[in-house]
Design an enzyme around this catalytic site. Structure first.
Site, PDB file in Angstrom:
ATOM      1  N   TYR A  56     -12.954  -2.389  11.874  1.00 30.47           N
ATOM      2  CA  TYR A  56     -11.606  -1.806  11.790  1.00 30.47           C
ATOM      3  C   TYR A  56     -10.868  -1.966  13.128  1.00 30.47           C
ATOM      4  CZ  TYR A  56      -8.068   1.757  10.659  1.00 30.47           C
ATOM      5  OH  TYR A  56      -6.895   2.424  10.423  1.00 30.47           O
ATOM      6  N   VAL A  73      -3.588  -7.805  -1.392  1.00 30.41           N
ATOM      7  CA  VAL A  73      -3.209  -8.504  -0.156  1.00 30.41           C
ATOM      8  C   VAL A  73      -4.230  -9.534   0.309  1.00 30.41           C
ATOM      9  CG1 VAL A  73      -1.738  -6.606   0.708  1.00 30.41           C
ATOM     10  CG2 VAL A  73      -4.135  -6.745   1.430  1.00 30.41           C
ATOM     11  N   ILE A 126      -4.114  10.768  10.913  1.00 32.00           N
ATOM     12  CA  ILE A 126      -3.039  11.278  10.055  1.00 32.00           C
ATOM     13  C   ILE A 126      -3.673  11.864   8.792  1.00 32.00           C
ATOM     14  CG2 ILE A 126      -0.878  10.648   8.868  1.00 32.00           C
ATOM     15  CD1 ILE A 126      -0.796  10.137  11.954  1.00 32.00           C
ATOM     16  N   LYS A 170      -7.416  -4.033  13.858  1.00 35.80           N
ATOM     17  CA  LYS A 170      -6.187  -3.372  14.324  1.00 35.80           C
ATOM     18  C   LYS A 170      -5.776  -3.870  15.719  1.00 35.80           C
ATOM     19  CE  LYS A 170      -5.402  -0.830  10.690  1.00 35.80           C
ATOM     20  NZ  LYS A 170      -4.204  -1.047   9.867  1.00 35.80           N
ATOM     21  N   ARG A 198       0.026   5.783  -1.916  1.00 38.13           N
ATOM     22  CA  ARG A 198      -0.422   7.077  -1.365  1.00 38.13           C
ATOM     23  C   ARG A 198      -0.322   7.015   0.161  1.00 38.13           C
ATOM     24  NH1 ARG A 198      -6.229   5.830  -0.916  1.00 38.13           N
ATOM     25  NH2 ARG A 198      -6.508   3.841  -1.962  1.00 38.13           N
ATOM     26  N   GLY A 232       0.813  -1.226   0.000  1.00 35.94           N
ATOM     27  CA  GLY A 232       0.000   0.000   0.000  1.00 35.94           C
ATOM     28  C   GLY A 232       0.836   1.262   0.000  1.00 35.94           C
ATOM     29  N   THR A 266      -2.797  -1.577  -5.799  1.00 29.05           N
ATOM     30  CA  THR A 266      -3.714  -2.622  -6.298  1.00 29.05           C
ATOM     31  C   THR A 266      -3.863  -2.577  -7.820  1.00 29.05           C
ATOM     32  OG1 THR A 266      -5.603  -1.157  -5.933  1.00 29.05           O
ATOM     33  CG2 THR A 266      -5.072  -2.702  -4.159  1.00 29.05           C
ATOM     34  N   ALA A 322     -11.395  -4.160  15.491  1.00 34.14           N
ATOM     35  CA  ALA A 322     -11.062  -5.575  15.724  1.00 34.14           C
ATOM     36  C   ALA A 322      -9.844  -5.967  14.898  1.00 34.14           C
ATOM     37  CB  ALA A 322     -12.263  -6.459  15.375  1.00 34.14           C
TER      38      ALA A 322
HETATM   39  P1  NAP Z   1      -4.813   5.239   2.191  1.00 32.21           P
HETATM   40  O1  NAP Z   1      -4.305   6.600   1.905  1.00 32.21           O
HETATM   41  O2  NAP Z   1      -6.264   4.931   2.027  1.00 32.21           O
HETATM   42  O3  NAP Z   1      -3.938   4.180   1.325  1.00 32.21           O
HETATM   43  C1  NAP Z   1      -4.202   2.792   1.457  1.00 32.21           C
HETATM   44  C2  NAP Z   1      -3.140   2.013   0.717  1.00 32.21           C
HETATM   45  O4  NAP Z   1      -3.445   0.611   0.866  1.00 32.21           O
HETATM   46  C3  NAP Z   1      -3.134   2.301  -0.775  1.00 32.21           C
HETATM   47  O5  NAP Z   1      -1.813   2.217  -1.244  1.00 32.21           O
HETATM   48  C4  NAP Z   1      -3.987   1.165  -1.336  1.00 32.21           C
HETATM   49  O6  NAP Z   1      -3.672   0.834  -2.687  1.00 32.21           O
HETATM   50  C5  NAP Z   1      -3.580   0.015  -0.421  1.00 32.21           C
HETATM   51  N1  NAP Z   1      -4.597  -1.035  -0.386  1.00 32.21           N
HETATM   52  C6  NAP Z   1      -5.905  -0.901  -0.027  1.00 32.21           C
HETATM   53  N2  NAP Z   1      -6.538  -2.094  -0.140  1.00 32.21           N
HETATM   54  C7  NAP Z   1      -5.614  -2.990  -0.596  1.00 32.21           C
HETATM   55  C8  NAP Z   1      -5.665  -4.364  -0.929  1.00 32.21           C
HETATM   56  N3  NAP Z   1      -6.787  -5.084  -0.822  1.00 32.21           N
HETATM   57  N4  NAP Z   1      -4.523  -4.958  -1.375  1.00 32.21           N
HETATM   58  C9  NAP Z   1      -3.384  -4.261  -1.479  1.00 32.21           C
HETATM   59  N5  NAP Z   1      -3.269  -2.941  -1.174  1.00 32.21           N
HETATM   60  C10 NAP Z   1      -4.384  -2.313  -0.747  1.00 32.21           C
HETATM   61  O7  NAP Z   1      -4.478   4.790   3.683  1.00 32.21           O
HETATM   62  P2  NAP Z   1      -3.550   5.480   4.787  1.00 32.21           P
HETATM   63  O8  NAP Z   1      -4.355   6.476   5.496  1.00 32.21           O
HETATM   64  O9  NAP Z   1      -2.239   5.854   4.227  1.00 32.21           O
HETATM   65  O10 NAP Z   1      -3.373   4.234   5.796  1.00 32.21           O
HETATM   66  C11 NAP Z   1      -2.287   3.342   5.698  1.00 32.21           C
HETATM   67  C12 NAP Z   1      -2.326   2.413   6.912  1.00 32.21           C
HETATM   68  O11 NAP Z   1      -2.306   3.188   8.100  1.00 32.21           O
HETATM   69  C13 NAP Z   1      -3.575   1.552   6.984  1.00 32.21           C
HETATM   70  O12 NAP Z   1      -3.261   0.286   7.512  1.00 32.21           O
HETATM   71  C14 NAP Z   1      -4.460   2.327   7.950  1.00 32.21           C
HETATM   72  O13 NAP Z   1      -5.394   1.487   8.587  1.00 32.21           O
HETATM   73  C15 NAP Z   1      -3.417   2.845   8.904  1.00 32.21           C
HETATM   74  N6  NAP Z   1      -3.866   4.018   9.658  1.00 32.21           N
HETATM   75  C16 NAP Z   1      -4.178   5.190   9.020  1.00 32.21           C
HETATM   76  C17 NAP Z   1      -4.583   6.275   9.773  1.00 32.21           C
HETATM   77  C18 NAP Z   1      -4.918   7.606   9.170  1.00 32.21           C
HETATM   78  O14 NAP Z   1      -5.337   8.508   9.912  1.00 32.21           O
HETATM   79  N7  NAP Z   1      -4.765   7.808   7.876  1.00 32.21           N
HETATM   80  C19 NAP Z   1      -4.677   6.164  11.169  1.00 32.21           C
HETATM   81  C20 NAP Z   1      -4.346   4.954  11.770  1.00 32.21           C
HETATM   82  C21 NAP Z   1      -3.933   3.891  10.999  1.00 32.21           C
HETATM   83  P3  NAP Z   1      -4.473   1.553  -3.916  1.00 32.21           P
HETATM   84  O15 NAP Z   1      -3.927   2.969  -4.019  1.00 32.21           O
HETATM   85  O16 NAP Z   1      -4.143   0.737  -5.099  1.00 32.21           O
HETATM   86  O17 NAP Z   1      -5.924   1.524  -3.534  1.00 32.21           O
END
Ligand code: NAP
Length: 248
Positions: free
Chosen positions: A155, A64, A188, A159, A16, A13, A38, A157
């Site tokens: 979500y 994934v 974030i 995490k 972005r 992932g 993806t 559960a």
């Molecule tokens: P995001 O901007 O939505 O990006 C998600 C990434 O995961 C993208 O690269 C996406 O690929 C990839 N992805 C989604 N579904 C997938 C799948 N089935 N198979 C392979 N790749 C997949 O998310 P983010 O905010 O950066 O979050 C990244 C991580 O941090 C996540 O685990 C999220 O739960 C965790 N997190 C985020 C926050 C927050 O505030 N943003 C807070 C706590 C935890 P595509 O671009 O191809 O869709």
């Protein structure tokens, strides 16, 4: 100390958000980074985004949820570059709903992408790490895995499971100098939080002592640390990056 094998890092992932920030940080640290998306266009954009940086980042397609996709990517990387010695399980999704309204596919997708991915990816990269007697795994959790959050039973559960998975795997592989840790971001500034209304954002920030969303670079810096030699004696741990929203 065991000799460190080639510095190949696989980050799921990385097209972005937080994953993209982690890819850049690790590449600046000298890792040969392979980031995933993806779609083909998303994968191509991973390297393009950093073409001016003079760093080693490649993009690959990965789903994934799919065993075959995971195993064939890891095999391909191993044949082309060498086995990954660092895995960052970052890919994640939300499908929010109150439990009373949550459909079974909203439950299943979040559990499969956020937690099932840990099983698949870790299993695929562990054997060469065990042989090399060196490895680093960093799993991205969430503050919600500790605090809970109404509308996010799926979500939260997943995490919470990431943290428990991390502690268990750390105990299984520690004797081979493989560390397994989690990083739990708070809120974030990424696409995932962009969906909040101004009112939701204002209400959230009142609860964050630092009164702002976090930056992806602030999460990435902790992943870089956990991947470094300086963190060699840290395993099974979760490091929180949440502006004080939750003090563990
Ligand atoms: P995001 O901007 O939505 O990006 C998600 C990434 O995961 C993208 O690269 C996406 O690929 C990839 N992805 C989604 N579904 C997938 C799948 N089935 N198979 C392979 N790749 C997949 O998310 P983010 O905010 O950066 O979050 C990244 C991580 O941090 C996540 O685990 C999220 O739960 C965790 N997190 C985020 C926050 C927050 O505030 N943003 C807070 C706590 C935890 P595509 O671009 O191809 O869709």
């Amino acid at each position: 100390m065991n000799a460190e094998p080639p510095r190949i890092a696989l980050i799921t992932g990385a097209s972005r958000g937080i994953g993209q920030g982690i890819a850049l940080s690790l590449a600046r640290d000298g890792w040969h980074v392979v980031g995933t998306a993806t779609t083909r266009s998303g994968a191509d954009a991973i390297a393009d985004a950093f073409s001016d940086e003079g760093v080693s980042i490649k993009g690959r397609v990965l789903q994934v949820r799919d065993d075959e996709s995971v195993n064939s990517l890891v095999k391909q990387l191993t044949d082309e570059l060498g086995a990954p010695s660092l895995l960052v399980n970052n890919a994640g999704v939300t499908k929010d709903n109150l439990l009373m309204r949550m459909k079974s596919d909203e439950w299943a997708e979040v559990l499969e992408v956020n937690l099932g991915s840990m099983y698949r990816l870790c299993k695929a990269v562990l054997r060469p790490m065990m042989r090399a007697r060196w490895g680093r795994i960093v799993n991205i959790g969430s503050v919600v895995g500790r605090m809970g959050n109404a509308g996010q039973t799926n979500y939260a559960a997943s995490k919470g499971g990431v943290e428990a998975f991390t502690r268990s795997l750390a105990q299984e592989v520690g004797s081979r100098s493989i560390t397994v840790n989690a990083v739990a971001p708070g809120f974030i500034d990424t696409d995932m939080t962009a969906e909040m209304s101004d009112e939701q954002r204002a209400r959230l920030l009142e609860r964050v002592p630092l009164r702002r969303l976090g930056e992806v670079s602030e999460v990435a810096a902790v992943v870089s640390f956990l991947a470094s030699d300086a963190a060699a004696y840290i395993t099974g741990e979760t490091i929180h990056v949440n502006g004080g929203l939750y003090m563990a």
